[in-house]
Enzyme design. Structure first.
Site, PDB file in Angstrom:
ATOM      1  N   ASN A  77      -3.528   0.416  -2.824  1.00  0.00           N
ATOM      2  CA  ASN A  77      -2.371  -0.369  -3.253  1.00  0.00           C
ATOM      3  C   ASN A  77      -1.543   0.471  -4.227  1.00  0.00           C
ATOM      4  OD1 ASN A  77      -4.914  -2.378  -3.165  1.00  0.00           O
ATOM      5  ND2 ASN A  77      -3.094  -3.456  -2.504  1.00  0.00           N
ATOM      6  N   HIS A  81       0.871  -1.172   0.000  1.00  0.00           N
ATOM      7  CA  HIS A  81       0.000   0.000   0.000  1.00  0.00           C
ATOM      8  C   HIS A  81       0.914   1.230   0.000  1.00  0.00           C
ATOM      9  CE1 HIS A  81      -4.019  -1.871   0.471  1.00  0.00           C
ATOM     10  NE2 HIS A  81      -3.285  -2.904   0.850  1.00  0.00           N
ATOM     11  N   CYS A 128      -7.586  -0.753   3.302  1.00  0.00           N
ATOM     12  CA  CYS A 128      -8.109  -1.876   4.070  1.00  0.00           C
ATOM     13  C   CYS A 128      -9.031  -1.305   5.124  1.00  0.00           C
ATOM     14  CB  CYS A 128      -6.986  -2.686   4.713  1.00  0.00           C
ATOM     15  SG  CYS A 128      -7.606  -4.023   5.750  1.00  0.00           S
TER      16      CYS A 128
HETATM   17  P1  HMG Z   1     -17.655 -13.034  13.072  1.00  0.00           P
HETATM   18  O1  HMG Z   1     -18.606 -11.951  13.387  1.00  0.00           O
HETATM   19  O2  HMG Z   1     -16.768 -13.553  14.139  1.00  0.00           O
HETATM   20  O3  HMG Z   1     -18.395 -14.239  12.333  1.00  0.00           O
HETATM   21  O4  HMG Z   1     -16.747 -12.518  11.869  1.00  0.00           O
HETATM   22  P2  HMG Z   1     -19.376 -15.345  12.840  1.00  0.00           P
HETATM   23  O5  HMG Z   1     -18.839 -16.640  12.340  1.00  0.00           O
HETATM   24  O6  HMG Z   1     -19.681 -15.166  14.295  1.00  0.00           O
HETATM   25  O7  HMG Z   1     -20.685 -14.988  11.991  1.00  0.00           O
HETATM   26  C1  HMG Z   1     -21.368 -13.756  12.153  1.00  0.00           C
HETATM   27  C2  HMG Z   1     -22.355 -13.578  11.011  1.00  0.00           C
HETATM   28  O8  HMG Z   1     -21.651 -13.462   9.762  1.00  0.00           O
HETATM   29  C3  HMG Z   1     -23.292 -14.753  10.825  1.00  0.00           C
HETATM   30  O9  HMG Z   1     -24.503 -14.226  10.281  1.00  0.00           O
HETATM   31  C4  HMG Z   1     -22.614 -15.568   9.752  1.00  0.00           C
HETATM   32  O10 HMG Z   1     -23.501 -16.378   9.029  1.00  0.00           O
HETATM   33  C5  HMG Z   1     -22.047 -14.496   8.861  1.00  0.00           C
HETATM   34  P3  HMG Z   1     -25.767 -13.924  11.221  1.00  0.00           P
HETATM   35  O11 HMG Z   1     -26.071 -15.253  11.870  1.00  0.00           O
HETATM   36  O12 HMG Z   1     -25.321 -12.864  12.201  1.00  0.00           O
HETATM   37  O13 HMG Z   1     -26.787 -13.447  10.252  1.00  0.00           O
HETATM   38  N1  HMG Z   1     -20.872 -14.945   8.119  1.00  0.00           N
HETATM   39  C6  HMG Z   1     -20.698 -14.809   6.788  1.00  0.00           C
HETATM   40  N2  HMG Z   1     -21.480 -14.287   5.824  1.00  0.00           N
HETATM   41  C7  HMG Z   1     -21.016 -14.316   4.562  1.00  0.00           C
HETATM   42  N3  HMG Z   1     -19.813 -14.815   4.222  1.00  0.00           N
HETATM   43  C8  HMG Z   1     -18.994 -15.329   5.155  1.00  0.00           C
HETATM   44  C9  HMG Z   1     -19.441 -15.347   6.494  1.00  0.00           C
HETATM   45  N4  HMG Z   1     -18.889 -15.781   7.642  1.00  0.00           N
HETATM   46  C10 HMG Z   1     -19.761 -15.534   8.614  1.00  0.00           C
HETATM   47  N5  HMG Z   1     -17.805 -15.821   4.794  1.00  0.00           N
HETATM   48  C11 HMG Z   1     -15.654 -13.092   9.795  1.00  0.00           C
HETATM   49  C12 HMG Z   1     -15.775 -13.370  11.278  1.00  0.00           C
HETATM   50  C13 HMG Z   1     -14.460 -13.858   9.288  1.00  0.00           C
HETATM   51  C14 HMG Z   1     -16.920 -13.531   9.096  1.00  0.00           C
HETATM   52  C15 HMG Z   1     -15.471 -11.564   9.594  1.00  0.00           C
HETATM   53  O14 HMG Z   1     -14.456 -11.137  10.434  1.00  0.00           O
HETATM   54  C16 HMG Z   1     -15.133 -11.166   8.176  1.00  0.00           C
HETATM   55  O15 HMG Z   1     -15.922 -11.300   7.245  1.00  0.00           O
HETATM   56  N6  HMG Z   1     -13.920 -10.622   7.967  1.00  0.00           N
HETATM   57  C17 HMG Z   1     -13.472 -10.209   6.664  1.00  0.00           C
HETATM   58  C18 HMG Z   1     -12.857  -8.851   6.770  1.00  0.00           C
HETATM   59  C19 HMG Z   1     -12.306  -8.434   5.415  1.00  0.00           C
HETATM   60  O16 HMG Z   1     -12.828  -8.780   4.364  1.00  0.00           O
HETATM   61  N7  HMG Z   1     -11.209  -7.635   5.435  1.00  0.00           N
HETATM   62  C20 HMG Z   1     -10.606  -7.134   4.265  1.00  0.00           C
HETATM   63  C21 HMG Z   1      -9.862  -8.179   3.500  1.00  0.00           C
HETATM   64  S1  HMG Z   1      -8.230  -8.500   4.113  1.00  0.00           S
HETATM   65  C22 HMG Z   1      -7.245  -7.231   3.447  1.00  0.00           C
HETATM   66  O17 HMG Z   1      -7.748  -6.321   2.847  1.00  0.00           O
HETATM   67  C23 HMG Z   1      -5.750  -7.340   3.555  1.00  0.00           C
HETATM   68  C24 HMG Z   1      -5.077  -7.765   2.248  1.00  0.00           C
HETATM   69  O18 HMG Z   1      -5.365  -6.857   1.194  1.00  0.00           O
HETATM   70  C25 HMG Z   1      -3.561  -7.841   2.441  1.00  0.00           C
HETATM   71  C26 HMG Z   1      -2.970  -6.602   3.097  1.00  0.00           C
HETATM   72  O19 HMG Z   1      -3.091  -5.495   2.543  1.00  0.00           O
HETATM   73  O20 HMG Z   1      -2.405  -6.782   4.169  1.00  0.00           O
HETATM   74  C27 HMG Z   1      -5.568  -9.146   1.809  1.00  0.00           C
HETATM   75 MG    MG Z   2      -4.342  -4.990   0.869  1.00  0.00          MG
END
Ligand code: HMG
Ligand code: MG
Length: 324
Positions: A266, A226, A257
């Site tokens: 990025n 980034h 992010c």
């Molecule tokens: P949580 O709240 O602990 O999840 O989050 P949970 O398992 O307790 O579930 C909560 C609710 O989310 C439930 O729904 C699940 O069904 C739903 P409810 O019963 O409340 O209606 N759920 C989902 N829905 C759709 N798709 C799923 C999913 N999983 C659970 N996969 C969780 C944990 C992992 C879900 C959450 O923290 C999350 O989605 N995190 C993603 C965050 C993200 O996308 N960050 C950005 C990407 S990483 C990045 O950008 C860095 C990178 O570019 C590299 C860098 O730059 O370093 C890659």
């Molecule tokens: Mg990234």
């Protein structure tokens, strides 16, 4: 490595759009991905199967990847945080397999052939981004990776906050190495090292890479920078000098992010393409980019998608080329 061929992973549709305040409509995302492929990009991160409560910007990914025209020899990856994300992708892929005829399947790639899984080098960041610890995330991802590999998907891993953490500051590079190695051991074909905050300097990136290379072959590493402090292009060259041959970048410099406050996008793909001109490195790409990625087309795409977001392209090369 012997080869000076550089692979670009275009992450604009995912890392870029996930951090924009506005939600880009599905048809714009579809057009973005199609245009990137027609500019020569062969690796495109198309979206995320994450919780829409956490990242609402990525909510339409299933629709995007089924609707977009897919080109052969292009890898379309989606980010998956957990088993639920993989299940959602698998449901979509099963529907596609059941409905497509054999002749279709030969010419049209599936909606996605690759997942990206992600964790981080600090517990604080993993908590903010995945609501769990590093150890727990690795144990969950291990079974996600196994299930994805069993389905014939490629698996790519990310280590976030590989240089600095927005919550803890300086990161311990031995931890980066350990986490990268775990991702390799669970079957990731590549591990992308993320300077999530975008504050790493070339000296820090060099030191971090030398540490990680003790456990993971450099051929398996990618650099993900980034540009918050303006060091991203310098970090790209540092990574190349240290043997890395895959660089993640975003058209128009989109991105950031949501869990790294203040971090900007990025490194812009246009800037990487421009900076590598006339060097010993050659950027890989498809026939659509004349065996590389077409800088003029990328510049146009960068301005077009930025316009959809109500602003100008932040790619430096893209701005200069447009002004000529
Ligand atoms: P949580 O709240 O602990 O999840 O989050 P949970 O398992 O307790 O579930 C909560 C609710 O989310 C439930 O729904 C699940 O069904 C739903 P409810 O019963 O409340 O209606 N759920 C989902 N829905 C759709 N798709 C799923 C999913 N999983 C659970 N996969 C969780 C944990 C992992 C879900 C959450 O923290 C999350 O989605 N995190 C993603 C965050 C993200 O996308 N960050 C950005 C990407 S990483 C990045 O950008 C860095 C990178 O570019 C590299 C860098 O730059 O370093 C890659
Ligand atoms: Mg990234």
């Amino acid at each position: 490595p012997k080869s000076n061929l550089v692979n670009i992973v275009e992450v604009g549709p995912r890392d870029g759009l996930q951090n924009e305040k506005g939600i880009v409509p599905v048809d714009v995302k579809v057009e973005l991905i199609e245009r990137l492929a027609l500019a020569g990009c062969q690796n495109i991160e198309a979206g995320s199967f994450v919780s829409p409560k956490w990242v609402p910007q990525m909510a339409g990914t299933a629709e995007v990847i089924t609707r977009m025209t897919r080109l052969p020899d292009v890898h379309y990856a989606v980010l998956v945080p957990n088993q639920k994300g993989l299940d959602n992708l698998n449901t979509l892929l099963s529907t596609y397999n059941a409905s497509s005829s054999t002749s279709d399947a030969e010419t049209t790639p599936p909606p996605s052939d690759e997942i990206s899984i992600f964790t981080a080098a600090t517990d604080a960041f993993t908590k903010a981004n995945l609501n769990t610890s590093i150890a727990e995330s690795l144990s969950r991802l291990r079974s996600v990776a196994r299930a994805a590999l069993d389905r014939g998907l490629r698996v790519r891993g990310y280590v976030s906050v590989a240089v600095a953490c927005p919550y803890l500051g300086q990161v311990d590079y031995t931890k980066v190495r350990e986490v990268a190695n775990e991702l390799r051991e669970m079957g990731c074909y590549e591990v992308s090292l993320g300077d999530t905050v975008g504050q790493g300097t070339p000296a820090q990136v060099a030191e971090m890479l030398e540490e990680v290379k003790k456990s993971v072959p450099v051929e398996m590493l990618a650099g993900h920078f980034h540009d918050t402090y303006g060091t991203a292009i310098a970090n790209v060259f540092t990574a190349l000098e240290h043997g890395v041959r895959t660089i993640d970048s975003s058209v128009g410099g989109l991105g950031g992010c949501p869990y790294s406050p203040g971090a900007t996008g990025n490194v812009a793909t246009e800037d990487v393409l421009y900076a590598l001109r006339g060097s010993k490195y050659h950027v890989a790409g498809s026939e659509y980019g004349h065996g590389s990625i077409d800088l003029d087309k990328m510049t146009e795409i960068g301005w077009w998608i930025s316009g959809k977001l109500g602003r100008e392209s932040v790619s430096r090369a893209g701005r200069a080329l447009r002004a000529r």
